[in-house]
Design a protein around this motif. Structure first.
Motif, PDB file in Angstrom:
ATOM      1  N   SER A 102      66.518  10.740   7.974  1.00 10.98           N
ATOM      2  CA  SER A 102      66.886  10.530   9.855  1.00 10.98           C
ATOM      3  C   SER A 102      66.828   8.878  10.135  1.00 10.98           C
ATOM      4  O   SER A 102      66.831   8.203   9.619  1.00 10.98           O
ATOM      5  CB  SER A 102      64.571  10.218  10.043  1.00 10.98           C
ATOM      6  OG  SER A 102      64.275   9.868  10.801  1.00 10.98           O
ATOM      7  N   ILE A 103      67.786   9.103  11.081  1.00 14.41           N
ATOM      8  CA  ILE A 103      68.336   7.540  11.657  1.00 14.41           C
ATOM      9  C   ILE A 103      67.562   6.851  12.662  1.00 14.41           C
ATOM     10  O   ILE A 103      68.166   5.846  13.059  1.00 14.41           O
ATOM     11  CB  ILE A 103      69.401   7.972  11.700  1.00 14.41           C
ATOM     12  CG1 ILE A 103      69.755   8.718  13.193  1.00 14.41           C
ATOM     13  CG2 ILE A 103      70.428   9.109  10.892  1.00 14.41           C
ATOM     14  CD1 ILE A 103      70.724   8.990  14.317  1.00 14.41           C
ATOM     15  N   GLN A 104      66.482   6.922  12.702  1.00 17.87           N
ATOM     16  CA  GLN A 104      65.538   6.144  13.688  1.00 17.87           C
ATOM     17  C   GLN A 104      65.589   5.285  13.026  1.00 17.87           C
ATOM     18  O   GLN A 104      64.561   5.081  11.577  1.00 17.87           O
ATOM     19  CB  GLN A 104      64.850   7.011  13.722  1.00 17.87           C
ATOM     20  CG  GLN A 104      63.329   6.327  14.431  1.00 17.87           C
ATOM     21  CD  GLN A 104      64.087   5.994  15.894  1.00 17.87           C
ATOM     22  OE1 GLN A 104      63.855   6.806  17.001  1.00 17.87           O
ATOM     23  NE2 GLN A 104      63.436   4.778  16.673  1.00 17.87           N
ATOM     24  N   LYS A 105      65.707   4.078  13.382  1.00 18.09           N
ATOM     25  CA  LYS A 105      65.578   3.153  13.329  1.00 18.09           C
ATOM     26  C   LYS A 105      63.656   2.748  13.489  1.00 18.09           C
ATOM     27  O   LYS A 105      63.133   2.773  14.245  1.00 18.09           O
ATOM     28  CB  LYS A 105      66.203   1.611  14.405  1.00 18.09           C
ATOM     29  CG  LYS A 105      66.121   1.706  15.429  1.00 18.09           C
ATOM     30  CD  LYS A 105      67.511   0.527  15.332  1.00 18.09           C
ATOM     31  CE  LYS A 105      67.074   0.639  17.220  1.00 18.09           C
ATOM     32  NZ  LYS A 105      67.760  -0.376  17.873  1.00 18.09           N
ATOM     33  N   PRO A 106      63.750   1.257  12.483  1.00 23.75           N
ATOM     34  CA  PRO A 106      61.633   0.919  13.198  1.00 23.75           C
ATOM     35  C   PRO A 106      61.636   0.529  13.911  1.00 23.75           C
ATOM     36  O   PRO A 106      62.177  -0.003  15.437  1.00 23.75           O
ATOM     37  CB  PRO A 106      61.907   0.009  11.627  1.00 23.75           C
ATOM     38  CG  PRO A 106      63.249  -0.158  11.198  1.00 23.75           C
ATOM     39  CD  PRO A 106      63.896   0.399  11.878  1.00 23.75           C
ATOM     40  N   TYR A 107      59.945   1.017  14.498  1.00 23.46           N
ATOM     41  CA  TYR A 107      59.696   0.724  16.027  1.00 23.46           C
ATOM     42  C   TYR A 107      58.142  -0.526  15.635  1.00 23.46           C
ATOM     43  O   TYR A 107      57.836  -0.714  16.297  1.00 23.46           O
ATOM     44  CB  TYR A 107      59.704   1.284  16.697  1.00 23.46           C
ATOM     45  CG  TYR A 107      59.317   2.490  16.607  1.00 23.46           C
ATOM     46  CD1 TYR A 107      58.043   2.720  16.509  1.00 23.46           C
ATOM     47  CD2 TYR A 107      60.221   3.713  15.845  1.00 23.46           C
ATOM     48  CE1 TYR A 107      57.322   3.946  15.841  1.00 23.46           C
ATOM     49  CE2 TYR A 107      59.667   4.868  15.854  1.00 23.46           C
ATOM     50  CZ  TYR A 107      58.169   4.704  15.881  1.00 23.46           C
ATOM     51  OH  TYR A 107      57.126   6.009  15.266  1.00 23.46           O
ATOM     52  N   ASP A 108      57.767  -0.605  13.954  1.00 27.35           N
ATOM     53  CA  ASP A 108      56.517  -0.674  13.805  1.00 27.35           C
ATOM     54  C   ASP A 108      56.292  -2.299  14.564  1.00 27.35           C
ATOM     55  O   ASP A 108      54.943  -2.821  14.272  1.00 27.35           O
ATOM     56  CB  ASP A 108      56.538  -0.419  12.274  1.00 27.35           C
ATOM     57  CG  ASP A 108      57.919  -0.852  12.170  1.00 27.35           C
ATOM     58  OD1 ASP A 108      58.523  -2.099  12.241  1.00 27.35           O
ATOM     59  OD2 ASP A 108      56.968  -2.100  10.631  1.00 27.35           O
ATOM     60  N   LYS A 109      57.004  -3.080  15.035  1.00 26.73           N
ATOM     61  CA  LYS A 109      57.639  -4.639  15.186  1.00 26.73           C
ATOM     62  C   LYS A 109      57.184  -4.439  16.915  1.00 26.73           C
ATOM     63  O   LYS A 109      57.140  -5.632  16.697  1.00 26.73           O
ATOM     64  CB  LYS A 109      58.525  -5.364  14.410  1.00 26.73           C
ATOM     65  CG  LYS A 109      58.250  -5.164  12.939  1.00 26.73           C
ATOM     66  CD  LYS A 109      60.374  -6.230  13.070  1.00 26.73           C
ATOM     67  CE  LYS A 109      60.006  -6.237  11.453  1.00 26.73           C
ATOM     68  NZ  LYS A 109      60.645  -7.361  10.839  1.00 26.73           N
ATOM     69  N   GLY A 110      56.876  -3.439  17.629  1.00 30.54           N
ATOM     70  CA  GLY A 110      56.312  -3.714  19.050  1.00 30.54           C
ATOM     71  C   GLY A 110      58.010  -3.538  19.642  1.00 30.54           C
ATOM     72  O   GLY A 110      59.029  -3.525  18.547  1.00 30.54           O
ATOM     73  N   LEU A 111      58.039  -3.359  21.399  1.00 32.78           N
ATOM     74  CA  LEU A 111      59.054  -2.506  21.900  1.00 32.78           C
ATOM     75  C   LEU A 111      59.846  -4.220  22.338  1.00 32.78           C
ATOM     76  O   LEU A 111      60.639  -4.017  22.238  1.00 32.78           O
ATOM     77  CB  LEU A 111      58.090  -2.344  23.367  1.00 32.78           C
ATOM     78  CG  LEU A 111      59.134  -1.787  24.635  1.00 32.78           C
ATOM     79  CD1 LEU A 111      59.296  -0.658  24.103  1.00 32.78           C
ATOM     80  CD2 LEU A 111      58.305  -1.079  25.385  1.00 32.78           C
TER      81      LEU A 111
END
Length: 530
Positions: A354-363
């Motif tokens: 999966s090449i989705q980059k992280p988004y856990d630090k907010g929009l």
């Protein structure tokens, strides 16, 4: 007579039996229908969100637009899920869908107002205005019975030119010194996703695709056949700046490059079972060198195509690490005409990454990722152009690739940051570059038309010092001071003006034939394609 009496005795009983059977079947059908409906119906219990909106509407001290308030509440809720789930108000849905459909209704021109006169800047290929004979440089004098010279706004001219497909609009135009009446039948305006397709050098074709819309695969196949007929043996496919679009179009394109029943991509989510997409037919370009160009703006469907070709070692990737969007959205139409684009799955390349980059630090952190890459030197330093803490995978030939943050290029090309001192924002905000090139084209069209093609123009046309002085003076009127520019910045701007000039005569093919000559990424791709 006896037969009639028997019928009179049995007829009521027969009706009773039929009624009982009907009631039983009706009950069973109702039971099954309710069960089926329950799968799709939501709980009718009012949520706290709806209760709050109702109370605001009934009790709040001031008048409130509850539709706007509700839309904002929905957007805030979706922002807690992921960066790509999105609510689309009804008034914006048509415009967004047009881009994916590959067409819209209109007359098919781009215009600019110079000195209170509406000038035709571009005529869309295949659109109604081209069919009616409009040319770049034409000036509108009247639309219908309305005179459009003098003080008219861009919105004013749009209202006069727009109308339902199939209707006509009568215009009076000025071409050079000649006044002409032109009737245009409004209709479908194509929005091509294929920006350019031409032979860059003998044996090597160049193709640039800006998005994946409903017409992309069809446009791609037409261009591919044209280039193969011209002797193409190697292909450079430019997906830089391509933010994605319709996944199926990218899958169909990948099928043309991959043989057998190779896996192209699979999708999977918590409520969406794994679905595989494989090559299904003999492709038109399964053999021959293939070089794919990507940058930090290449996303989604672009990354699906690149990931499949990289995992099967079918293409060489040149440029920068791609955006890193590996989430799949489905669109659901809502009762008020709005829509919800909801993330329902992740997509995975053939190697399983999966090449989705992280988004856990907010929009905000997610949106600023590209800026962070620049500030950390990733766009200019090959050593920093990597996925941080990405899991390693192997391609079919054993090459190491990474998941968790985009597609890594096989060959990194540093971004050109030498021109950052030029006040680009002001030049583009005021359309200074396009305005100058257009005005030059109109006044020098006879000279430009003498070049037999874009290649001859690219190799032989040069700006004079008088031309450059004219551009400096136009920029000064837009409050941009270009005097005393370093030679490399002057060359940079002159090249772009030359490319824009070529676009007016040979459209996007001409623009890229001019611009690609000094493009280091394209130069490296052509070297690898030989």
């Amino acid at each position: 007579m006896n037969e009639k009496k028997k019928l009179q005795v049995w007829l009521p009983l027969l009706f009773a039996v039929i009624m009982i059977v009907g009631m039983v079947l009706g009950y069973k059908l109702r039971e099954n229908t309710q069960t089926a409906r329950s799968i799709f119906q939501f709980n009718t219990k009012r949520s706290p969100l709806q209760e709050v909106l109702d109370l605001v509407m009934l009790k709040y001290v001031d008048k409130v637009d509850t539709d706007t308030l509700g839309n904002d509440a929905i957007q805030d809720m979706l922002a807690k899920l992921d960066p790509h789930s999105n609510f689309i108000p009804a008034e914006h849905l048509t415009e967004l869908n047009e881009d994916l459909q590959g067409n819209f209704q209109g007359i098919g021109i781009e215009f600019q107002i110079f000195k209170d006169t509406v000038n035709v800047m571009n005529v869309v290929p295949g659109g109604p205005s081209e069919k009616a004979g409009l040319l770049v440089g034409d000036k509108f004098l009247k639309v219908g019975d309305s005179v459009v010279t003098g003080r008219i706004s861009a919105e004013g001219i749009k209202k006069l030119l727009r109308g339902p497909g199939g209707s006509t609009v009568t215009t009076t135009i000025l071409r050079g010194t000649k006044t002409m009446n032109v009737t245009i039948e409004r209709g479908i305006i194509p929005l091509p996703s294929l920006e350019a397709a031409y032979m860059a050098v003998p044996g090597t074709g160049f193709m640039r695709i800006s998005k994946f819309s409903e017409t992309t695969y069809e446009e791609f196949m037409s261009a591919l056949e044209k280039l193969k007929a011209a002797g193409m043996q190697s292909l450079v496919l430019d997906l830089r700046g391509n933010g994605g679009g319709i996944l199926g179009e990218a899958i169909d394109m990948a099928d043309e490059f991959l043989d057998g029943d190779k896996l192209i991509v699979y999708t999977e989510g918590n409520n969406t079972p794994r679905q595989e997409y494989r090559a299904r037919r003999k492709g038109l370009y399964e053999k021959g060198k293939l070089v794919l160009l990507m940058d930090e703006q290449s996303a989604s469907a672009s990354e699906v195509l690149a990931g499949a070709l990289q995992d099967w070692d079918r293409a060489t990737i040149v440029g920068h690490r791609s955006f890193g969007k590996g989430l799949v959205q489905e669109q659901y139409e809502l009762s008020d005409g709005s829509a919800l684009r909801l993330t329902v799955a992740r997509y995975y390349t053939p190697s399983g990454r999966s090449i989705q980059k992280p988004y856990d630090k907010g929009l905000d952190a997610y949106d600023n990722d590209i800026l962070d890459r620049y500030q950390h030197g990733e766009l200019v330093n090959a050593d920093s152009n990597k996925v941080v803490n990405g899991k390693a995978y192997k391609t079919n030939a054993g090459k190491t690739v990474y998941g968790g943050g985009g597609i890594m290029p096989d060959y990194f090309i540093s971004a050109d940051t030498s021109t950052l001192a030029i006040p680009f924002s002001a030049l583009y905000r005021n359309n200074t570059l396009s305005n100058f090139s257009y005005l030059y084209y109109v006044s020098h069209s006879d000279q430009i038309n003498r070049y037999k093609d874009a290649t001859a123009f690219r190799d032989n046309f040069n700006w004079s010092e008088t031309d450059w002085t004219g551009f400096i003076n136009l920029a000064a009127r837009d409050s941009v001071d270009l005097k005393g520019l370093p030679p490399h910045e002057k060359t940079f701007l002159q090249d772009r003006l030359k490319g824009l000039l070529a676009r007016y005569r040979w459209r996007n093919d001409g623009y890229y034939q001019v611009m690609n000559v000094k493009d280091e990424v394209v130069e490296k791709a052509l070297e690898l394609a030989k």
